[in-house]
Design a protein around this motif. Structure first.
Motif, PDB file in Angstrom:
ATOM      1  N   SER A  52       3.206  -2.206   0.033  1.00  0.00           N
ATOM      2  CA  SER A  52       2.414  -1.002  -0.232  1.00  0.00           C
ATOM      3  C   SER A  52       2.951   0.078   0.685  1.00  0.00           C
ATOM      4  CB  SER A  52       0.922  -1.228   0.074  1.00  0.00           C
ATOM      5  OG  SER A  52       0.739  -1.398   1.470  1.00  0.00           O
ATOM      6  N   ASP A  53       2.564   1.326   0.407  1.00  0.00           N
ATOM      7  CA  ASP A  53       3.006   2.391   1.309  1.00  0.00           C
ATOM      8  C   ASP A  53       2.401   2.192   2.697  1.00  0.00           C
ATOM      9  OD1 ASP A  53       0.538   2.852   0.107  1.00  0.00           O
ATOM     10  OD2 ASP A  53       0.733   5.027   0.170  1.00  0.00           O
ATOM     11  N   ASP A  54       1.177   1.671   2.757  1.00  0.00           N
ATOM     12  CA  ASP A  54       0.555   1.456   4.073  1.00  0.00           C
ATOM     13  C   ASP A  54       1.344   0.428   4.886  1.00  0.00           C
ATOM     14  OD1 ASP A  54      -1.470   3.300   3.627  1.00  0.00           O
ATOM     15  OD2 ASP A  54      -2.800   1.827   2.713  1.00  0.00           O
ATOM     16  N   GLU A  55       1.704  -0.679   4.237  1.00  0.00           N
ATOM     17  CA  GLU A  55       2.492  -1.694   4.969  1.00  0.00           C
ATOM     18  C   GLU A  55       3.870  -1.131   5.336  1.00  0.00           C
ATOM     19  OE1 GLU A  55       0.730  -5.987   3.381  1.00  0.00           O
ATOM     20  OE2 GLU A  55       2.732  -5.390   2.763  1.00  0.00           O
ATOM     21  N   LEU A  60       3.396   1.023   8.248  1.00  0.00           N
ATOM     22  CA  LEU A  60       3.093   0.190   9.421  1.00  0.00           C
ATOM     23  C   LEU A  60       4.387  -0.367  10.028  1.00  0.00           C
ATOM     24  CD1 LEU A  60       1.136  -1.413  11.267  1.00  0.00           C
ATOM     25  CD2 LEU A  60       1.020  -3.162   9.472  1.00  0.00           C
TER      26      LEU A  60
END
Ligand SMILES: Cc1ncc(COP(=O)(O)O)c(C=O)c1O
Length: 389
Positions: free
Chosen positions: A61-64, A67
């Motif tokens: 995901s973009d969040d991962e 991160l």
């Protein structure tokens, strides 16, 4: 004295897990990348540990993705999978030489926006194939079929290959991660056989072949990394040359699952006309957030010498949900307040799926030799309220 509940990461065991994976890869395909699966457990200490071990970050995901960058990864050391990439992060990953496995036609559409010099870019394709037909009863979805990637059997993969070729972007890899019920060797043989068929059918010159994760780890009567890699490499060598094509594995469960424990205490014992309920300060939500397991590896550390046996004791969690019941003891020593119950092998899909329900995240310690080092503080209302108005 540390107060319960808390998780403990067993550093020594973790070292052993990653070493045995590296040894197997070196033995059978000494041109490899290990992409640690963030979704399995992305606790900051853990993802930093795998970075220090030389692993790539496998993100979905973009969040991962952000991160991994946040903890210092270069984009070229990321493997970007899954259906929920964003156009902006996907383009950045491709331009920066990251490993990007396309999952859908919308992502092929986005290749057009890379504009000039598309020839210098490369991507991989996630393959959807009929694993249930090849390994009856073993695949995660059974007759419902898997939903990720481009279907080989119905021609979608062929269309995707043509479309990517037409765009000018190179097809550098295939990604065949397959979730299964059995984590058995047959699954990986099917993956390797399918990869070879596709390489031959479409005359692909691959820089990498990604067999995904889904392995067992840390269970002595189940396949070991050596077994998986022996079987995979034997078949893949029929169509690919280890000198030219990297083998990518994306372990999650097998490396982190067995190496985390969860320590809880008995806080109360209650009698009803149905039996004895032992209330603990742990919860099923923290070791089995999907409430799907029927038993847990555990041990009990009794604090008293009282040997009185009880017919039936139901060990329960702290939440207000009736089904927060962890296990039953039959004709066993009576539990009393202060006794410790430790659950083992709870590192995978637990911390990352634990809800903020009734209590916030507990502390996490790393056990290194005889020392316990704090890796995450207990979340307080201040953590909970951060970023809110
Ligand atoms: C693409 C991909 N890679 C790796 C993994 C990690 O699998 P596991 O934690 O079972 O090793 C998953 C899990 O679903 C996955 O979807």
């Amino acid at each position: 004295m540390i107060s319960t509940p808390y998780y403990v990461i067993e550093k020594h065991q973790l070292d052993k897990s990653i070493d045995s994976l590296k040894n197997a890869l070196e033995k059978y395909w000494n041109n490899y990348i290990i992409g640690y699966s963030y979704k399995t457990n992305a606790l900051p200490w853990i993802i930093k540990y795998f970075k220090e071990q030389g692993c790539f970050a496998e993100v979905v995901s973009d969040d991962e993705y952000l991160l991994a960058k946040h903890i210092g990864y270069s984009v070229s050391d990321l493997i970007y999978n899954g259906p929920i990439k964003t156009k902006v992060t996907m383009a950045e990953a491709i331009r920066s030489g990251g490993i990007v496995n396309l999952d859908s036609h919308r992502e092929i559409d986005w290749l057009q926006d890379l504009k000039n010099n598309r020839k210098q870019y490369s991507v991989g394709l996630r393959v959807n194939f009929d694993i249930e037909k090849m390994c009856p009863g073993q695949s995660a979805c059974g007759d419902e079929g898997g939903r990720f990637g481009f279907c080989y059997e119905n021609g979608e993969l062929g269309k995707a290959i043509s479309r990517v070729r037409e765009s000018g972007v190179e097809i550098a890899g295939l990604h065949l991660h397959t979730s299964s019920k059995t984590r058995g060797l047959d699954i990986y043989k099917a993956i390797a056989r399918t990869a070879c068929q596709i390489v031959t059918d479409f005359d692909l010159k691959l820089k990498y072949i990604d067999v995904g994760g889904g392995f067992f780890g840390g269970v002595s009567n189940k396949p070991q990394f050596d077994d998986y890699l022996r079987e995979i490499s034997e078949l893949l060598k029929q169509c690919l040359d280890p000198m030219k094509t990297k083998l990518i594995v994306e372990p999650g469960m097998s490396v982190i699952g067995p190496n985390i424990s969860y320590v809880t205490s008995v806080i109360d014992v209650k009698q009803t006309s149905y039996g004895v309920f032992v209330v603990t300060d742990g919860s099923r939500t923290q070791i089995d957030p999907l409430m799907s397991k029927s038993s847990y590896f555990h041990n009990i550390d009794y604090q008293s010498d009282d040997n009185t046996k009880v017919n039936k004791q139901v060990v329960c969690g702290y939440t207000c949900m009736e089904h927060d019941r962890l296990f039953e003891l039959r004709e066993k020593r009576a539990l009393t307040a202060g006794d410790l119950i430790t659950y083992h092998k709870v590192g995978a899909y637990t911390m990352c799926l634990t809800p903020l329900f009734i209590k916030y995240f507990p502390e996490v310690y790393v056990k290194d030799m005889d020392q316990l080092i704090l890796a995450r503080e207990h979340w307080t209302p201040e953590f909970y309220c951060q970023g809110t108005r």
